[in-house]
Scaffold this motif. Structure first.
Motif, PDB file in Angstrom:
ATOM      1  N   ASP A  92      -6.908  -9.191  -9.028  1.00 49.28           N
ATOM      2  CA  ASP A  92      -7.040  -9.504  -7.602  1.00 49.28           C
ATOM      3  C   ASP A  92      -6.240  -8.546  -6.734  1.00 49.28           C
ATOM      4  N   GLY A  93      -5.174  -7.990  -7.295  1.00 54.18           N
ATOM      5  CA  GLY A  93      -4.315  -7.083  -6.531  1.00 54.18           C
ATOM      6  C   GLY A  93      -4.873  -5.686  -6.390  1.00 54.18           C
ATOM      7  N   THR A  94      -6.077  -5.463  -6.899  1.00 50.64           N
ATOM      8  CA  THR A  94      -6.679  -4.140  -6.842  1.00 50.64           C
ATOM      9  C   THR A  94      -7.854  -4.143  -5.870  1.00 50.64           C
ATOM     10  N   LYS A  95      -7.865  -3.161  -4.966  1.00 52.00           N
ATOM     11  CA  LYS A  95      -8.964  -3.025  -4.010  1.00 52.00           C
ATOM     12  C   LYS A  95     -10.177  -2.453  -4.726  1.00 52.00           C
ATOM     13  N   LEU A  96     -11.307  -2.486  -4.055  1.00 57.96           N
ATOM     14  CA  LEU A  96     -12.547  -1.962  -4.639  1.00 57.96           C
ATOM     15  C   LEU A  96     -12.428  -0.473  -4.979  1.00 57.96           C
ATOM     16  N   ASP A  97     -11.604   0.259  -4.219  1.00 56.22           N
ATOM     17  CA  ASP A  97     -11.458   1.696  -4.492  1.00 56.22           C
ATOM     18  C   ASP A  97     -10.462   1.977  -5.625  1.00 56.22           C
ATOM     19  N   GLY A  98      -9.923   0.902  -6.233  1.00 60.46           N
ATOM     20  CA  GLY A  98      -9.011   1.072  -7.367  1.00 60.46           C
ATOM     21  C   GLY A  98      -7.543   1.140  -6.992  1.00 60.46           C
ATOM     22  N   THR A  99      -7.238   1.250  -5.684  1.00 65.79           N
ATOM     23  CA  THR A  99      -5.831   1.253  -5.272  1.00 65.79           C
ATOM     24  C   THR A  99      -5.325  -0.184  -5.217  1.00 65.79           C
ATOM     25  N   LYS A 100      -4.023  -0.328  -5.188  1.00 66.40           N
ATOM     26  CA  LYS A 100      -3.424  -1.664  -5.192  1.00 66.40           C
ATOM     27  C   LYS A 100      -3.179  -2.164  -3.770  1.00 66.40           C
ATOM     28  N   PHE A 101      -3.314  -3.478  -3.582  1.00 69.33           N
ATOM     29  CA  PHE A 101      -2.879  -4.081  -2.320  1.00 69.33           C
ATOM     30  C   PHE A 101      -1.361  -3.997  -2.279  1.00 69.33           C
ATOM     31  N   ARG A 102      -0.811  -3.619  -1.116  1.00 67.63           N
ATOM     32  CA  ARG A 102       0.634  -3.448  -0.961  1.00 67.63           C
ATOM     33  C   ARG A 102       1.225  -4.653  -0.223  1.00 67.63           C
ATOM     34  N   VAL A 103       2.278  -5.224  -0.795  1.00 66.58           N
ATOM     35  CA  VAL A 103       2.856  -6.461  -0.274  1.00 66.58           C
ATOM     36  C   VAL A 103       4.336  -6.246   0.080  1.00 66.58           C
ATOM     37  N   LEU A 104       4.726  -6.805   1.221  1.00 64.12           N
ATOM     38  CA  LEU A 104       6.128  -6.877   1.631  1.00 64.12           C
ATOM     39  C   LEU A 104       6.557  -8.329   1.456  1.00 64.12           C
ATOM     40  N   ILE A 105       7.626  -8.554   0.704  1.00 63.31           N
ATOM     41  CA  ILE A 105       8.133  -9.906   0.467  1.00 63.31           C
ATOM     42  C   ILE A 105       9.383 -10.110   1.316  1.00 63.31           C
ATOM     43  N   VAL A 106       9.365 -11.157   2.152  1.00 65.43           N
ATOM     44  CA  VAL A 106      10.513 -11.481   2.999  1.00 65.43           C
ATOM     45  C   VAL A 106      11.000 -12.875   2.612  1.00 65.43           C
ATOM     46  N   ASP A 107      12.172 -12.935   1.983  1.00 70.19           N
ATOM     47  CA  ASP A 107      12.742 -14.214   1.537  1.00 70.19           C
ATOM     48  C   ASP A 107      14.236 -14.051   1.326  1.00 70.19           C
ATOM     49  N   ASP A 108      15.020 -15.010   1.809  1.00 73.76           N
ATOM     50  CA  ASP A 108      16.475 -14.915   1.640  1.00 73.76           C
ATOM     51  C   ASP A 108      16.918 -15.320   0.242  1.00 73.76           C
ATOM     52  N   SER A 109      16.035 -15.908  -0.548  1.00 72.90           N
ATOM     53  CA  SER A 109      16.369 -16.280  -1.922  1.00 72.90           C
ATOM     54  C   SER A 109      15.949 -15.150  -2.860  1.00 72.90           C
ATOM     55  N   MET A 110      16.942 -14.535  -3.513  1.00 74.63           N
ATOM     56  CA  MET A 110      16.644 -13.464  -4.448  1.00 74.63           C
ATOM     57  C   MET A 110      15.754 -13.982  -5.585  1.00 74.63           C
ATOM     58  N   TYR A 170       8.488  -4.003   8.139  1.00 67.77           N
ATOM     59  CA  TYR A 170       7.055  -3.974   8.426  1.00 67.77           C
ATOM     60  C   TYR A 170       6.737  -2.821   9.375  1.00 67.77           C
ATOM     61  N   LYS A 171       7.515  -2.703  10.437  1.00 68.86           N
ATOM     62  CA  LYS A 171       7.287  -1.631  11.414  1.00 68.86           C
ATOM     63  C   LYS A 171       7.452  -0.256  10.766  1.00 68.86           C
ATOM     64  N   GLU A 172       8.418  -0.139   9.885  1.00 70.60           N
ATOM     65  CA  GLU A 172       8.696   1.130   9.197  1.00 70.60           C
ATOM     66  C   GLU A 172       7.550   1.495   8.236  1.00 70.60           C
ATOM     67  N   LEU A 173       7.021   0.508   7.525  1.00 72.64           N
ATOM     68  CA  LEU A 173       6.003   0.760   6.499  1.00 72.64           C
ATOM     69  C   LEU A 173       4.570   0.760   7.029  1.00 72.64           C
ATOM     70  N   CYS A 174       4.346   0.146   8.181  1.00 76.46           N
ATOM     71  CA  CYS A 174       3.001   0.033   8.745  1.00 76.46           C
ATOM     72  C   CYS A 174       2.400   1.426   8.940  1.00 76.46           C
ATOM     73  N   PRO A 175       1.182   1.681   8.566  1.00 75.72           N
ATOM     74  CA  PRO A 175       0.123   0.754   8.162  1.00 75.72           C
ATOM     75  C   PRO A 175       0.023   0.578   6.642  1.00 75.72           C
ATOM     76  N   ASN A 176       1.054   0.932   5.911  1.00 79.64           N
ATOM     77  CA  ASN A 176       0.993   0.884   4.446  1.00 79.64           C
ATOM     78  C   ASN A 176       1.430  -0.456   3.863  1.00 79.64           C
ATOM     79  N   VAL A 177       1.143  -1.535   4.578  1.00 83.45           N
ATOM     80  CA  VAL A 177       1.393  -2.892   4.086  1.00 83.45           C
ATOM     81  C   VAL A 177       0.109  -3.672   4.312  1.00 83.45           C
ATOM     82  N   ASP A 178      -0.417  -4.254   3.234  1.00 84.02           N
ATOM     83  CA  ASP A 178      -1.651  -5.034   3.369  1.00 84.02           C
ATOM     84  C   ASP A 178      -1.367  -6.503   3.636  1.00 84.02           C
ATOM     85  N   LEU A 179      -0.182  -6.974   3.207  1.00 82.55           N
ATOM     86  CA  LEU A 179       0.125  -8.394   3.336  1.00 82.55           C
ATOM     87  C   LEU A 179       1.630  -8.602   3.292  1.00 82.55           C
ATOM     88  N   VAL A 180       2.095  -9.616   4.014  1.00 84.26           N
ATOM     89  CA  VAL A 180       3.509  -9.997   4.005  1.00 84.26           C
ATOM     90  C   VAL A 180       3.606 -11.437   3.529  1.00 84.26           C
TER      91      VAL A 180
END
Length: 144
Positions: free
Chosen positions: A16-34, A65-75
């Motif tokens: 599921d983490g792979t797009k149709l073109d074979g690249t991976k969806f890129r995710v930013l995780i924001v959580d205070d719990s390691m 997010y601002k730094e990585l945009c547009p290279n984030v598909d989901l947060v």
């Protein structure tokens, strides 16, 4: 005669983490719990997603997010965090990028906050404790 094609395996499908073109969806995780951040990273990478960064509070999440945009598909965004909570961070990300895809992560019993975040633009939510199958279903649905 039965052939291998009669029994497709899960390995025959793209993760599921792979797009149709074979690249991976890129995710930013924001959580205070390691622990939760590590758990989400393991769940997502096991299904082909690429975790591009993690942040420990809403302010850091917005900045990343601002730094990585547009290279984030989901947060994935925890709701309750120090410095800046997830709803304020969601609102800032949505103001910066109206097409951002944010999935909120919430503890049980936070229904009002989840509802508020969905009204503010979140695409979906995940309830802690994390269930691998539900996490992957909700993330995948949010990327369609």
């Amino acid at each position: 005669m039965i052939t291998k094609q009669d029994f497709p395996t899960s390995n025959d499908r793209l993760p599921d983490g792979t797009k149709l073109d074979g690249t991976k969806f890129r995710v930013l995780i924001v959580d205070d719990s390691m622990f939760v951040a590590k758990q989400l990273t393991q769940i997502l990478t096991s299904d082909g997603y690429e975790v591009v960064a993690t942040a420990q509070d809403g302010k850091e999440g917005v900045d990343k997010y601002k730094e990585l945009c547009p290279n984030v598909d989901l947060v994935t965004m925890d709701i309750t965090m120090p410095r800046m909570d997830g709803i304020a961070a969601l609102e800032q990300i949505m103001a910066f990028d109206k097409n951002a895809r944010v999935v909120m992560v919430s503890a049980l019993g936070k229904e009002e906050l989840v509802k508020q975040s969905l009204l503010s633009g979140a695409k979906n939510y995940i309830v802690k404790p994390l269930d691998r199958k539900k996490v992957l279903e909700r993330i995948s649905a949010s990327l369609k």
